[in-house]
Scaffold this active site. Structure first.
Site, PDB file in Angstrom:
ATOM      1  N   HIS A  28     -11.172   2.087  -2.031  1.00  0.00           N
ATOM      2  CA  HIS A  28     -10.032   2.618  -1.284  1.00  0.00           C
ATOM      3  C   HIS A  28     -10.462   3.655  -0.247  1.00  0.00           C
ATOM      4  CE1 HIS A  28      -5.999   3.609  -0.300  1.00  0.00           C
ATOM      5  NE2 HIS A  28      -5.453   3.433  -1.477  1.00  0.00           N
ATOM      6  N   ASP A  54      -3.175 -15.661   6.675  1.00  0.00           N
ATOM      7  CA  ASP A  54      -3.069 -17.125   6.756  1.00  0.00           C
ATOM      8  C   ASP A  54      -4.445 -17.696   7.094  1.00  0.00           C
ATOM      9  OD1 ASP A  54      -2.547 -19.772   7.279  1.00  0.00           O
ATOM     10  OD2 ASP A  54      -1.091 -19.402   8.882  1.00  0.00           O
TER      11      ASP A  54
END
Length: 425
Positions: A154, A368
Site C-alpha cells: 500500500h 478490461d
C-alpha cells in the site's frame, strides 16, 4: 465436488519490456503510514479472453515501462526508506481451477472457495528489501472466465492508484499503444496530509500492540429499498444539506448493525467510525498521480448513540465529518489529541472502532483485459488488525438488488448477531 486451484510453479518475475529509469523515489508522509501494509484486489471476469494469463503477463510487462516504480523494491530503513526503481519486476503466477465461476458463486456468499488460493501472499508485513511491491495471480476457470488478483504494498499506491495502473494494463492488453492516462508517481507540490496512523503509531510506541485478529469474512448486500428510504428521509429532514450519498447510507447501516451486535443495547463507551477519503481534488494533486493521496476522517459517537439512534442521524454525523475535510487539510490537523493518549485514541485502537474504505468510484470496475469489465471486485487484506468494511465493492450481478459490502468487522462470537441485524434492514 472439491474445488482445487493449481498454481504454476515456479512463479516468474515480470520485468518492464523496455529499459526504465534507475531512480529512487522518496515516499510522502502519507505513503510512509501505509508502507508494509498489503492488500489484494480480486477482479472476477465472467467473459474470457484468449489465453488470459499470457495476455495479461505481456500487457503487464509493457505497463511497467510507464509504471516502473511497481517493478522496484524498497531500499534503506526507518525514515530513510525509498522506493528503488530497480526493474526487478512483479511476481506473476498462472493458475487453473477445476470448476466454473458459477460453481463457486462468483466468489460470493456462501463462500465455497478460499480467496487465499487465488492470490499470491506476502505472509506478513512487506517491508523487506527483497519483497516485491506488487504480485499478481491470474486463475483460469473451466468456464473460460478468470480471476485477476493484484496484491500490492500500500505504500506505493492507494486503491485509486492501483485502479489506474490496472486499467492501463487492460488498455495495453486490448491493443492500445500506450496508456490513456499519463502516470505521475512523484508530485513535489503535494502538501503534507494529516494522518490518523501517525497518532495510532504513537500509541503503539507507548505499549499498545497491534496484532492480527481472525475477523469473520462477510459478503453482504444492503438492499436498495433500505438505501432509498434512508436517502428520502434524510432529504426531508435536512433539505438544506447535500443529498445523502449511497456510501453514507450504507456505512451508517453497517456501523449501527455492527455496534448492536457487539454491544447489545450500547453503552457509554466510544464506538468511533473512521472512513478513508480520497483528497486529490482538495490538495490539487496532478492528473495521473497514483501515490497515496488519502486521509482518515473520524466520526465520534458512543455505542449507545450508534446502537439506539436514528440511522438518519448517523448519516448526518458522517456527512458533517466529510464537510470538515477541507478545514482539517488547511490546518494540517485531524482535530484529535495527537499526544497519543485519551479515551478516543484508545478506542480507535480497539474492537469498538469501525474502519470504512469505499471501493466505489475508484475505477476498479473499469479494468478490461479484452472481454469486458469485471462481474465483481473484491477487496481483501491478508493481515487484519482492526475491524473494517468496504462499502460499494463493485458487483454488477447484484446491482439490481443492492450495494455490495465486503466486511471483516466482527469475530465469530458476534457473527450470528451481526447477520441478524443486517437481515432486519
Amino acid at each position: 465436488m472439491t474445488f482445487v486451484v493449481t498454481k504454476s510453479s515456479p512463479s516468474v518475475l515480470v520485468r518492464p519490456s523496455e529499459p526504465t529509469p534507475a531512480a529512487t523515489i522518496r515516499p510522502t508522509s502519507t505513503d510512509m503510514t501505509r508502507l508494509g501494509m498489503s492488500f489484494t484486489s480480486f477482479h472476477v471476469f465472467e467473459r474470457g479472453v484468449d489465453e488470459p494469463a499470457e495476455t495479461i503477463r505481456r500487457a503487464l510487462s509493457r505497463a511497467l515501462v510507464h509504471y516502473y516504480p511497481f517493478a522496484g523494491r524498497l531500499a534503506g530503513s526507518g525514515d530513510d526508506v525509498v522506493f528503488s526503481c530497480t526493474g526487478e519486476g512483479v511476481v506473476f503466477v498462472r493458475a487453473t481451477a477445476n470448476c466454473t465461476l458459477e460453481d463457486v458463486n462468483f466468489l460470493g456468499a456462501p463462500v465455497v472457495m478460499s480467496l487465499a488460493d487465488l492470490a499470491v501472499r506476502y505472509g506478513g508485513p512487506c517491508r523487506a528489501a527483497s519483497d516485491p511491491l506488487m504480485m499478481m495471480q491470474v486463475t483460469e476457470f473451466a468456464c473460460g472466465g478468470f480471476v485477476v488478483a493484484a496484491t500490492w504494498n500500500h505504500g506505493v499506491a492507494d486503491a485509486c492508484g492501483l485502479a489506474q495502473f490496472l486499467r492501463a494494463v487492460g488498455e495495453l492488453a486490448r491493443g492500445l499503444h500506450s496508456p490513456s492516462v499519463v502516470p505521475v508517481r512523484y508530485d513535489e507540490s503535494l502538501p503534507d496530509i494529516p494522518q490518523l496512523a501517525t497518532i495510532l503509531l504513537k500509541r503503539l510506541a507507548a505499549g499498545v500492540k497491534f496484532e492480527h485478529v481472525d475477523f469473520a469474512y462477510c459478503d453482504v448486500i444492503i438492499p436498495w429499498s433500505f438505501v432509498n428510504r434512508v436517502k428520502a428521509e434524510f432529504g426531508s429532514r435536512h433539505a438544506g444539506d447535500r443529498p445523502c450519498s449511497v456510501f453514507e447510507a450504507v456505512t451508517a447501516a453497517m456501523w449501527q448493525c455492527r455496534t448492536r451486535a457487539i454491544n447489545g443495547h450500547g453503552g457509554g463507551a466510544l464506538a468511533p467510525l473512521v472512513f478513508a477519503a480520497n483528497v486529490r481534488k482538495h490538495v490539487g494533486a496532478k492528473d495521473g498521480y497514483y501515490g497515496n493521496c488519502i486521509m482518515s476522517q473520524v466520526v465520534v459517537a458512543t455505542a449507545d448513540a450508534v446502537a439506539n439512534g436514528d440511522v438518519v442521524d448517523l448519516v448526518k454525523l458522517i456527512k458533517d465529518a466529510k464537510e470538515r475535510i477541507p478545514v482539517l487539510l488547511s490546518t494540517k490537523t485531524l482535530g484529535l489529541d495527537d499526544s497519543g493518549g485519551g479515551e478516543l485514541v484508545a478506542a480507535l485502537c480497539g474492537y469498538g472502532a469501525l474502519y470504512a474504505s469505499s471501493w466505489a468510484g475508484l475505477g476498479l470496475d473499469g479494468v478490461d483485459f479484452g472481454g469486458g469489465r469485471p462481474a465483481r471486485v473484491i477487496p481483501y487484506s491478508e493481515v487484519k488488525m482492526l475491524p473494517s468494511i468496504s462499502p460499494g465493492a463493485p458487483c454488477s450481478m447484484m446491482d439490481g438488488h443492492g450495494v455490495n459490502v465486503v466486511a471483516s468487522c466482527v469475530t465469530d462470537e458476534h457473527l450470528e448477531g451481526f447477520r441478524a441485524q443486517l437481515a432486519r434492514l
